[in-house]
Design a protein around this motif. Structure first.
Motif, PDB file in Angstrom:
ATOM      1  N   ALA A 178      94.688  38.392  27.703  1.00 16.10           N
ATOM      2  CA  ALA A 178      93.312  38.252  28.029  1.00 16.10           C
ATOM      3  C   ALA A 178      92.790  39.534  28.431  1.00 16.10           C
ATOM      4  CB  ALA A 178      93.166  37.347  29.170  1.00 16.10           C
ATOM      5  N   GLU A 188      93.149  30.656  28.704  1.00 17.77           N
ATOM      6  CA  GLU A 188      92.851  31.065  27.047  1.00 17.77           C
ATOM      7  C   GLU A 188      92.688  32.355  26.611  1.00 17.77           C
ATOM      8  OE1 GLU A 188      92.927  28.503  24.948  1.00 17.77           O
ATOM      9  OE2 GLU A 188      93.753  27.169  26.444  1.00 17.77           O
ATOM     10  N   GLN A 204      89.647  34.633  27.822  1.00 20.24           N
ATOM     11  CA  GLN A 204      89.177  33.905  28.826  1.00 20.24           C
ATOM     12  C   GLN A 204      89.384  34.125  30.285  1.00 20.24           C
ATOM     13  OE1 GLN A 204      88.017  29.725  28.035  1.00 20.24           O
ATOM     14  NE2 GLN A 204      87.951  30.482  25.941  1.00 20.24           N
ATOM     15  N   SER A 264      91.442  30.660  34.556  1.00 22.58           N
ATOM     16  CA  SER A 264      90.321  29.753  35.367  1.00 22.58           C
ATOM     17  C   SER A 264      90.606  29.449  36.734  1.00 22.58           C
ATOM     18  CB  SER A 264      90.202  28.624  34.531  1.00 22.58           C
ATOM     19  OG  SER A 264      90.967  27.770  34.555  1.00 22.58           O
TER      20      SER A 264
END
Length: 359
Positions: free
Chosen positions: A41, A191, A194, A197
């Motif tokens: 990421a 992901e 991204q 989270s």
């Protein structure tokens, strides 16, 4: 400065003035075994570590508003066993140093958010930091010197975020680390493109690292065990996209190899299911790195063949998807090509990213 810190400082200063002694892994030029890498990421980072022993808790405490000051001493340059330029990077503000081992405060453009090097026999630690980005990599290792390989294999290092169930684990090694500088590239949760989270920028995060019995899952202790862990906040990344424009992977804009920085020159992608595989022109007269492999659904395809990188000093292969990085010493201009031995996957994206010296 106490006696332990003084000893660590002297160890590092001694290393800075002697020639580089390559590790065994550095000597295997181009023979990069396939390691299924988690999706990466983007991000920019900050923070470093201060250790408080009691349980153990490690908390970040470096002022992230200012970058590390440059080291006073100059790196000692040489050539590694793989033929690539190599140098020892001097100690810098924010490094976590203990017992002759080190997590560096900055590697390429990735910043150490928090790092921990345990005491012999210590079985757990909690790392605390305040994220400035959700794009991070996590490295954690355990070393069990003196135990047999079966015991080492049975013992695992379990990681959990914020008290939740363990989300990541790794096996243990029956030997101590071979190199002074500990590995920094690790798993990248979330992901592609991204971030993780479960992290929130500006909200305190805690990562627990604990030795467990791989059979029962219960906490365990092993005499002489050494556990290490670090969270790095990632520097700028470039997306690798499939034919639809979806991000299936990301690669860093700056990589580091044996103390030298390499900048991303470009990425070539092709659909894995059909058409020609990626091919790139390689630079003349200077060393370079190639990050190559496949991303997307093909990584999970059990029927796909073995992907090879050809056109360098040695041919490398990856089985079952994923990607890796191969180093090539300076040579005349040439080409590097991916070749698939076996059936093509139903989907996914093959790619080659080229890195050239940044300095």
């Amino acid at each position: 400065m106490n006696l332990t810190d003084l000893r660590d400082e002297l160890d590092l200063r001694t290393d800075d003035v002697r020639a580089d002694v390559p590790s065994v892994s550095a000597g295997v030029a181009g023979k990069v075994r396939a390691t299924k890498r988690r999706r990466t990421a983007t991000g920019v980072a900050a923070l470093c570590a201060v250790v408080a022993i009691a349980g153990t808790t490690v908390s970040s405490g470096w002022d992230r508003s200012a970058p590390p000051a440059p080291a006073v001493s100059r790196p000692v340059a040489t050539v590694g066993a793989d033929g690539m330029p190599s140098r020892i990077v001097p100690k810098a503000p924010g490094d976590v140093v203990k017992g002759g081992l080190r997590y560096r405060a900055m590697v390429a453009d990735d910043r150490l958010a928090v790092g921990f090097i345990g005491d012999a026999g210590q079985g757990q630690a909690t790392l605390l930091w305040e994220p400035t980005t959700t794009h991070v990599s996590i490295n954690a290792e355990c070393h069990l010197p003196g135990v047999d390989d079966a015991t080492a294999k049975r013992t695992q290092l379990r990681l959990s975020l914020g008290g939740a169930e363990g989300f990541f684990g790794s096996g243990c090694d029956s030997r101590l680390p071979a190199d002074r500088d500990l590995p920094t590239e690790g798993s990248v949760p979330g992901e592609a493109g991204q971030g993780w989270s479960e992290l929130t920028v500006g909200q305190a995060a805690s990562l627990r690292v604990q030795l467990v019995d791989g059979t029962t899952g219960k906490p365990t202790q092993v005499e002489g065990a050494l556990i290490t862990a670090a969270v790095y906040e990632l520097g700028a990344q470039t997306p690798v996209t499939d034919a639809s424009g979806k991000t299936v992977a990301v690669v860093p804009e700056v990589r580091e190899h044996q103390g030298y920085r390499y900048k991303l020159e470009g990425v070539v992608t092709r659909p894995a299911a059909k058409g020609p595989l990626p091919q790139v022109r390689t630079p003349a007269g200077k060393p370079f790195l190639l990050t190559w492999g496949s991303a997307g659904q093909d990584a999970a395809d059990p029927n796909r063949g073995v992907l090879y990188l050809e056109g360098l000093a040695e041919t490398s292969g990856i089985e079952g998807g994923g990607w890796s990085t191969t180093a090539q010493p300076a040579r005349a201009a040439g080409t590097a090509t991916l070749r698939l031995d076996g059936p093509r996957p139903a989907a996914g994206t093959d790619f080659i990213a080229v890195y050239v010296p940044a300095e």
